[in-house]
Structure formats: C-alpha cells, structure tokens
Scaffold this motif. Structure first.
Motif, PDB file in Angstrom:
ATOM      1  N   ILE A  10       0.841  -1.201   0.000  1.00 34.49           N
ATOM      2  CA  ILE A  10       0.000   0.000   0.000  1.00 34.49           C
ATOM      3  C   ILE A  10       0.875   1.250   0.000  1.00 34.49           C
ATOM      4  O   ILE A  10       0.584   2.237  -0.694  1.00 34.49           O
ATOM      5  N   TYR A  11       1.959   1.209   0.766  1.00 35.95           N
ATOM      6  CA  TYR A  11       2.894   2.339   0.827  1.00 35.95           C
ATOM      7  C   TYR A  11       3.518   2.610  -0.540  1.00 35.95           C
ATOM      8  O   TYR A  11       3.591   3.770  -0.986  1.00 35.95           O
ATOM      9  N   VAL A  12       3.939   1.559  -1.227  1.00 36.27           N
ATOM     10  CA  VAL A  12       4.513   1.716  -2.564  1.00 36.27           C
ATOM     11  C   VAL A  12       3.460   2.243  -3.535  1.00 36.27           C
ATOM     12  O   VAL A  12       3.734   3.153  -4.347  1.00 36.27           O
ATOM     13  N   ASP A  13       2.251   1.686  -3.457  1.00 34.94           N
ATOM     14  CA  ASP A  13       1.173   2.144  -4.346  1.00 34.94           C
ATOM     15  C   ASP A  13       0.876   3.630  -4.131  1.00 34.94           C
ATOM     16  O   ASP A  13       0.630   4.370  -5.090  1.00 34.94           O
ATOM     17  N   LEU A  14       0.880   4.076  -2.875  1.00 43.32           N
ATOM     18  CA  LEU A  14       0.612   5.478  -2.578  1.00 43.32           C
ATOM     19  C   LEU A  14       1.675   6.386  -3.189  1.00 43.32           C
ATOM     20  O   LEU A  14       1.363   7.456  -3.733  1.00 43.32           O
ATOM     21  N   ASN A  15       2.927   5.979  -3.101  1.00 47.23           N
ATOM     22  CA  ASN A  15       4.001   6.786  -3.678  1.00 47.23           C
ATOM     23  C   ASN A  15       3.883   6.869  -5.197  1.00 47.23           C
ATOM     24  O   ASN A  15       4.097   7.934  -5.789  1.00 47.23           O
ATOM     25  N   ILE A  16       3.540   5.739  -5.819  1.00 46.56           N
ATOM     26  CA  ILE A  16       3.362   5.749  -7.276  1.00 46.56           C
ATOM     27  C   ILE A  16       2.165   6.610  -7.664  1.00 46.56           C
ATOM     28  O   ILE A  16       2.228   7.406  -8.613  1.00 46.56           O
ATOM     29  N   THR A  17       1.069   6.472  -6.913  1.00 49.78           N
ATOM     30  CA  THR A  17      -0.133   7.258  -7.203  1.00 49.78           C
ATOM     31  C   THR A  17       0.124   8.746  -6.997  1.00 49.78           C
ATOM     32  O   THR A  17      -0.388   9.583  -7.759  1.00 49.78           O
ATOM     33  N   LEU A  18       0.912   9.090  -5.979  1.00 54.36           N
ATOM     34  CA  LEU A  18       1.261  10.494  -5.764  1.00 54.36           C
ATOM     35  C   LEU A  18       2.019  11.056  -6.961  1.00 54.36           C
ATOM     36  O   LEU A  18       1.740  12.170  -7.428  1.00 54.36           O
ATOM     37  N   ALA A  19       2.966  10.284  -7.485  1.00 56.93           N
ATOM     38  CA  ALA A  19       3.728  10.729  -8.657  1.00 56.93           C
ATOM     39  C   ALA A  19       2.799  10.923  -9.857  1.00 56.93           C
ATOM     40  O   ALA A  19       2.880  11.942 -10.568  1.00 56.93           O
ATOM     41  N   LEU A  20       1.902   9.966 -10.087  1.00 58.21           N
ATOM     42  CA  LEU A  20       0.970  10.072 -11.216  1.00 58.21           C
ATOM     43  C   LEU A  20       0.016  11.255 -11.048  1.00 58.21           C
ATOM     44  O   LEU A  20      -0.281  11.969 -12.009  1.00 58.21           O
ATOM     45  N   THR A  21      -0.456  11.489  -9.811  1.00 60.66           N
ATOM     46  CA  THR A  21      -1.369  12.601  -9.557  1.00 60.66           C
ATOM     47  C   THR A  21      -0.676  13.939  -9.799  1.00 60.66           C
ATOM     48  O   THR A  21      -1.265  14.869 -10.368  1.00 60.66           O
ATOM     49  N   ALA A  22       0.591  14.043  -9.360  1.00 57.00           N
ATOM     50  CA  ALA A  22       1.346  15.275  -9.592  1.00 57.00           C
ATOM     51  C   ALA A  22       1.535  15.527 -11.087  1.00 57.00           C
ATOM     52  O   ALA A  22       1.407  16.665 -11.566  1.00 57.00           O
ATOM     53  N   ILE A  23       1.818  14.470 -11.838  1.00 57.43           N
ATOM     54  CA  ILE A  23       1.990  14.617 -13.286  1.00 57.43           C
ATOM     55  C   ILE A  23       0.678  15.041 -13.940  1.00 57.43           C
ATOM     56  O   ILE A  23       0.663  15.897 -14.842  1.00 57.43           O
ATOM     57  N   ILE A  24      -0.442  14.470 -13.482  1.00 54.26           N
ATOM     58  CA  ILE A  24      -1.752  14.835 -14.029  1.00 54.26           C
ATOM     59  C   ILE A  24      -2.040  16.319 -13.769  1.00 54.26           C
ATOM     60  O   ILE A  24      -2.497  17.051 -14.649  1.00 54.26           O
ATOM     61  N   TRP A  25      -1.758  16.782 -12.548  1.00 52.85           N
ATOM     62  CA  TRP A  25      -1.994  18.181 -12.200  1.00 52.85           C
ATOM     63  C   TRP A  25      -1.135  19.110 -13.046  1.00 52.85           C
ATOM     64  O   TRP A  25      -1.628  20.103 -13.595  1.00 52.85           O
ATOM     65  N   LEU A  26       0.158  18.801 -13.154  1.00 53.72           N
ATOM     66  CA  LEU A  26       1.062  19.651 -13.923  1.00 53.72           C
ATOM     67  C   LEU A  26       0.677  19.676 -15.402  1.00 53.72           C
ATOM     68  O   LEU A  26       0.759  20.721 -16.058  1.00 53.72           O
ATOM     69  N   ALA A  27       0.234  18.526 -15.914  1.00 55.55           N
ATOM     70  CA  ALA A  27      -0.189  18.471 -17.313  1.00 55.55           C
ATOM     71  C   ALA A  27      -1.448  19.305 -17.540  1.00 55.55           C
ATOM     72  O   ALA A  27      -1.568  20.017 -18.550  1.00 55.55           O
ATOM     73  N   ALA A  28      -2.406  19.221 -16.600  1.00 58.30           N
ATOM     74  CA  ALA A  28      -3.639  20.012 -16.732  1.00 58.30           C
ATOM     75  C   ALA A  28      -3.327  21.509 -16.662  1.00 58.30           C
ATOM     76  O   ALA A  28      -3.880  22.303 -17.443  1.00 58.30           O
TER      77      ALA A  28
END
Length: 386
Positions: A10-28
């Motif tokens: 779960i900890y690893v998944d959260l870190n990966i999801t955080l990276a993807l969410t940041a990329i989504i925000w920056l792209a938007a």
C-alpha cells in the motif's frame, strides 16, 4: 502474504499514485496555460487539495471497489491491472521474450518487496535501513518543530479572543502567521505592528482568510505525511505547489474586497518582508518557528532547492496585477475535475498486485513448463546421454 507485506505494498502504491497525480496536475495546468486560460488561484488550490485527498484515499477506494466486485455488486469487467494486461499481450505474441524471463520480470516487485520487508542482505537491507532512518529523522524533526511552535505560542501575549480564535502578540515572531491546536486557532502578530494600524488591518484580513480556507489544517496534514514521503520528489513538488497557490489564493481573496487598496496591500507585503529579514538577522536560531502548523504572511527563510523569498514576493505582486483569470461556477469546475479523479482512481487500480492465479497466468505457467520439458527431454533421433 503477511500483513507487513500488504502494508508495504500500500505504501509503494501510494508513492506511485502520488507521482501520477502530480503529473496529471502539472499536465492540466500546462494545457490551460497553453490555451491562455488561467483559473483563479482559489479554484486551483481547491482542485489541488481535492486531488491530494483522492490520492490519499485511493487505497481505500480500490479496496472497496475490489470487494464490490467479489460481492458482485458491480459488474466484473476486463482486468485493468497492468501486469494482467502484460500477460495478455504476451500470450497474443505482442511481447517477444522467453517465457521464464517474462515471468521473472512480472515477479520483480514481489521479490524486491520481500527483500526490503525481510531486510535481506544487500539491496533489501540497504533500502530498508534508508527508509527507517529517513522516517525516524523526519519524524524527530516534526516533533521538534511542534515543540518550537508550542514554545513560541506560550511566549506570546494574549491580545484578544473570539470563540476558538486567539489573537496573540509576539516580540520574537519573524512575521505574522496562523497556527492551530486541537481545538483553537491562533493568529500571531509581531508587537510592533500595533503601531501600524493600516498594515495591521491587512495582516488580520490575510490571516483570517488562511483560517477560512483551512490552509493551516492542510499544512498540518502535509507535514505529518512528510516522514512517509520524504524520499519522493513528487511530494516536494506537490507541497511547493500548495504553498504557492495558498498564498496567491489568499492574496486574491483579500484584494477582491472593495475596501482594500491593491497598492497599499503590496506595500504591506514588502514592509512585512523587510521587517522579517531584520528580525531574522537579530534573533537567535532557537527563536525560529518550525513550519509544522504555521502558515506565515510571507516567507523570509531560505529553503534548500526552493525559490528565494524575494522571488516569491515578486511572483505574488505580479499575480495580484493579473485580472484575466477565469472564475466559472463551481459546478462546472468539479465537472471538469471528474476526469482527473477518474484517471487517479484507474491509475491506482492498475498498479495493484494481480491475483495469484488467473486463466492467462495458468497458460503462461503451462508455456514455461513445456519449455522446460522441451529443454530437458532429448528429441527423437538423438542418442540419449549416459
């Protein structure tokens, strides 16, 4: 799988999801800027905080969705798991590597996780010690900042009270700031501001707006999460974005009022920065306030790998002069955000560990076994080895 393995996954998944969410925000944000459409800062801050909440709650949302699939509450569609998709593509001939090598690649995450959790000699132990040491260091620093803040608040003079809000005067605060405890909100004002009624009015409006926006609560949440994400660069990117938008949104809201003169407000920010820098030079390091639960009017302390306070102040003044930012109805904003939320959820769902067995994985194991038998069994026409 042990409970510790599940927690680490779960900890690893959260870190990966955080990276993807940041990329989504920056792209938007980049897309909007490319089209010359800029949202008002309070809208951006609300979206940013909302996406962060979605990211933090994504493991729970994924678990609920998977339970509902098992209970047949929602229809079981095709698998969204990336590993299952890779197996499917391999069986269709889309991936051309030996079957054993492909299976070994699929099991890489499980082997690395097991090595870290069990402190296996070598890489696993090094990563495990690094994570524990980093967590301990940042947790200790968090505790130290809490103590420093409590010491600062206890050394202030009570000025006024209104319900849960306490206005305090300080002879040592670098700049005005907002903080909170479990049940109380605090606004700390440098004592010398009492002699400047015009600046005091702007400062109180600014700090009250921080409290209305919930900025202090979000700052507390981010600081308490720092020990868990200390090694993830996307956490610092996200926190920097929050800090930037927090101040810009607050400035925007304060200056939108008809009784606030824009030029006077900008000069107030400049005077606050100058006064803070003078105090910083004259006060001992022990009097500095940790940033764990405080949101300051303006930053006067340099931070590693971040823009200088002068650059941030300049950016705030320039942003106040921008008048072409969109302010659509909130319903349209959240409707536009739904695709971003869906992408975050689907991303979190796709990186989950796949089920141990599925029809495709059974077929992959069968191919591997047949390959092994083919290598170990002599072909017809060959003389058996003796």
């Amino acid at each position: 799988m042990t409970l510790l393995n599940q927690v680490f996954d779960i900890y690893v998944d959260l870190n990966i999801t955080l990276a993807l969410t940041a990329i989504i925000w920056l792209a938007a944000k980049l897309t909007l800027n490319r089209f010359g459409r800029k949202l008002a800062f309070n809208y951006q801050l609300a979206i940013l905080n909302g996406l962060f909440a979605v990211m933090v709650l994504s493991p729970l949302a994924v678990a609920v969705y998977q339970y509902m699939q098992v209970a047949k509450v929602v229809p079981v569609a095709g698998s969204l798991n990336l590993a299952d998709y890779a197996v499917s593509q391999y069986l269709r001939g889309g991936i051309a590597i030996p079957a054993e090598d492909f299976q070994s690649l699929l099991g890489l995450r499980s082997r690395v996780t097991e090595g870290i959790v069990s402190f296996a000699p070598g890489f696993g132990m090094a990563v495990g010690v690094f994570l524990l040491a980093g967590f301990a260091f940042f947790a200790a620093r968090l505790g130290l900042n809490v103590v420093r803040l409590k010491r600062m608040l206890s050394g202030c003079h009570s000025w006024r009270r209104s319900g849960r809000l306490h206005l305090l005067l300080s002879d040592h605060a670098l700049v005005p700031f907002s903080a909170r405890g479990l049940t109380r909100n605090y606004v700390v004002i440098p004592s010398e501001l009492l002699a400047k009624p015009s600046d005091l009015k702007f400062v109180l409006k600014h700090e009250f707006q921080h409290l209305r926006q919930g900025d202090v609560s979000w700052e507390i949440g981010l600081e308490f999460l720092r020990p868990f994400f200390f090694w993830n660069p996307f956490f610092y990117i996200w926190k920097s974005e929050v800090e930037r938008l927090r101040e810009l949104a607050c400035d925007q809201k304060v200056t939108d009022a008809s009784d606030v003169d824009l030029r006077s407000y900008c000069m107030c920010l400049l005077r606050a920065a100058q006064a803070g820098l003078r105090r910083r030079q004259s006060l001992a390091a022990k009097d500095k306030v940790g940033n764990v639960a405080a949101v300051a009017l303006i930053e006067v302390q340099d931070r590693f790998l971040r823009r200088s306070p002068a650059q941030k102040l300049r950016r705030r003044v320039e942003a106040l002069l921008e008048k072409d930012r969109m302010r659509p109805h909130w319903g349209f904003v959240w409707l536009a955000v739904l695709p971003m939320v869906a992408i975050v959820f689907l991303s979190a769902l796709s990186i989950q560990k796949p089920a141990d067995w599925s029809q495709d994985r059974i077929m992959l194991s069968t191919i591997i076994n047949l390959d092994r038998m083919d290598r170990e069994t002599p072909s017809f026409g060959q003389r058996p080895l003796r």
